[in-house]
Design an enzyme around this catalytic site. Structure first.
Site, PDB file in Angstrom:
ATOM      1  N   THR A 162      -5.437  10.880   1.914  1.00 17.22           N
ATOM      2  CA  THR A 162      -5.315  10.372   0.636  1.00 17.22           C
ATOM      3  C   THR A 162      -3.792  10.227   0.584  1.00 17.22           C
ATOM      4  OG1 THR A 162      -5.734  10.222  -1.779  1.00 17.22           O
ATOM      5  CG2 THR A 162      -5.633  12.371  -0.607  1.00 17.22           C
ATOM      6  N   SER A 163      -3.716   9.014  -0.460  1.00 16.36           N
ATOM      7  CA  SER A 163      -2.258   8.803  -0.873  1.00 16.36           C
ATOM      8  C   SER A 163      -1.936   9.562  -2.242  1.00 16.36           C
ATOM      9  CB  SER A 163      -2.055   7.202  -1.069  1.00 16.36           C
ATOM     10  OG  SER A 163      -2.009   6.527   0.042  1.00 16.36           O
ATOM     11  N   ASP A 198     -10.604   7.813   3.203  1.00 19.51           N
ATOM     12  CA  ASP A 198      -9.647   7.810   1.684  1.00 19.51           C
ATOM     13  C   ASP A 198     -10.386   8.248   0.695  1.00 19.51           C
ATOM     14  OD1 ASP A 198      -7.636   6.510   0.334  1.00 19.51           O
ATOM     15  OD2 ASP A 198      -9.052   5.211  -0.346  1.00 19.51           O
ATOM     16  N   ASP A 215     -10.925   1.451   1.544  1.00 15.64           N
ATOM     17  CA  ASP A 215     -10.871   0.175   0.621  1.00 15.64           C
ATOM     18  C   ASP A 215      -9.986  -0.511   0.446  1.00 15.64           C
ATOM     19  OD1 ASP A 215     -10.174   1.151  -2.462  1.00 15.64           O
ATOM     20  OD2 ASP A 215      -9.757   2.574  -1.054  1.00 15.64           O
ATOM     21  N   ASP A 253      -9.635   7.508  -3.003  1.00 12.40           N
ATOM     22  CA  ASP A 253      -9.705   6.903  -4.522  1.00 12.40           C
ATOM     23  C   ASP A 253     -10.446   5.403  -3.814  1.00 12.40           C
ATOM     24  OD1 ASP A 253      -8.736   8.496  -6.607  1.00 12.40           O
ATOM     25  OD2 ASP A 253      -6.879   8.135  -5.604  1.00 12.40           O
ATOM     26  N   LYS A 260       0.755   5.462   3.642  1.00 13.17           N
ATOM     27  CA  LYS A 260       0.232   4.200   3.862  1.00 13.17           C
ATOM     28  C   LYS A 260       0.859   2.918   3.308  1.00 13.17           C
ATOM     29  CE  LYS A 260      -4.531   6.536   3.283  1.00 13.17           C
ATOM     30  NZ  LYS A 260      -5.773   6.473   2.476  1.00 13.17           N
TER      31      LYS A 260
END
Length: 224
Positions: A110-111, A17, A167, A19, A142
């Site tokens: 990543t989102s 991931d 995270d 961020d 996600k």
């Protein structure tokens, strides 16, 4: 939060991931989203914890605000976030750790939209992966497993042979659903997270053993 034992086996690839995992953009994101929440009459303190780890459009869509176009609002938020990158930094040790990995053995999942992800990585001085799966690459973000399954497919391996660094709860759920083991990075956590997965505070003690058979990660001083 203390470190806990890492998976002992080798993996075909490591997925990250972005961020909160390899960079910290928490302050930037919360500034932008706080302004948006206040403009729409939301309670900022209650709302902010819901933004992490998921795509902006899905955060907005969940609210079902009348007269709001989630796609247009998400695009506007992305533009604002791209202008606010002055205090984005790497999670301690992340760059050195990523630089130690064979380029074909890791990817970012990543989102964030791709343009924002690239902007934030550059702002933090982070390396660019050979493969990045971003918000626009999947229909369901996600906690759906689609992004992780897509990353594994593009790498030509099974998801269970990928070790995912995450995270946020949404990302952990996505990895669990995909069948990928997880290491939880706690650097930006403001309170302990209840999880059965391995945990590390950051990447400073992580070491890499890469062979043609795969990559094993371990804490410095841990037996190979």
């Amino acid at each position: 939060m203390p470190e806990t034992p890492l998976p002992a086996r080798r993996f075909a690839a490591l997925l990250f991931d972005m961020d909160g995992t390899i960079i910290s953009s928490l302050a930037s994101a919360e500034r932008t989203w706080s302004r948006w929440a206040r403009a729409h009459g939301l309670d900022v303190a209650t709302f902010l914890p819901t933004i992490h780890g998921v795509r902006s459009v899905e955060t907005i869509r969940r609210l079902a605000l009348p007269g709001i176009d989630p796609e247009a609002e998400a695009a506007a938020i992305t533009r604002a976030e791209m202008e606010d990158v002055g205090d984005i930094v790497e999670i301690p040790g992340a760059r050195t750790f990523l630089d130690s990995l064979p380029r074909e053995r890791w990817a970012i999942v990543t989102s964030a939209p791709r343009a924002l992800a690239e902007r934030r990585l550059a702002a933090a001085g982070m390396p660019t992966p050979g493969l990045m799966i971003a918000a626009e690459d999947v229909t369901h973000g996600k906690p759906a497993p689609d992004c992780i399954l897509l990353a594994a497919a593009r790498l030509g391996i099974a998801a269970l042979d990928c070790l995912m660094f995450e995270d946020a709860p949404a990302g952990i759920q996505a990895a669990d659903a995909a069948g990928s083991p997880v290491v939880v990075v706690t650097a930006t956590h403001q309170a302990p997270m209840r999880t059965a997965h391995a945990r590390i505070p950051d990447f400073r003690r992580l070491r890499v053993d890469a062979t043609p058979e795969g990559v094993r990660v371990a804490l410095a001083g841990e037996a190979s």
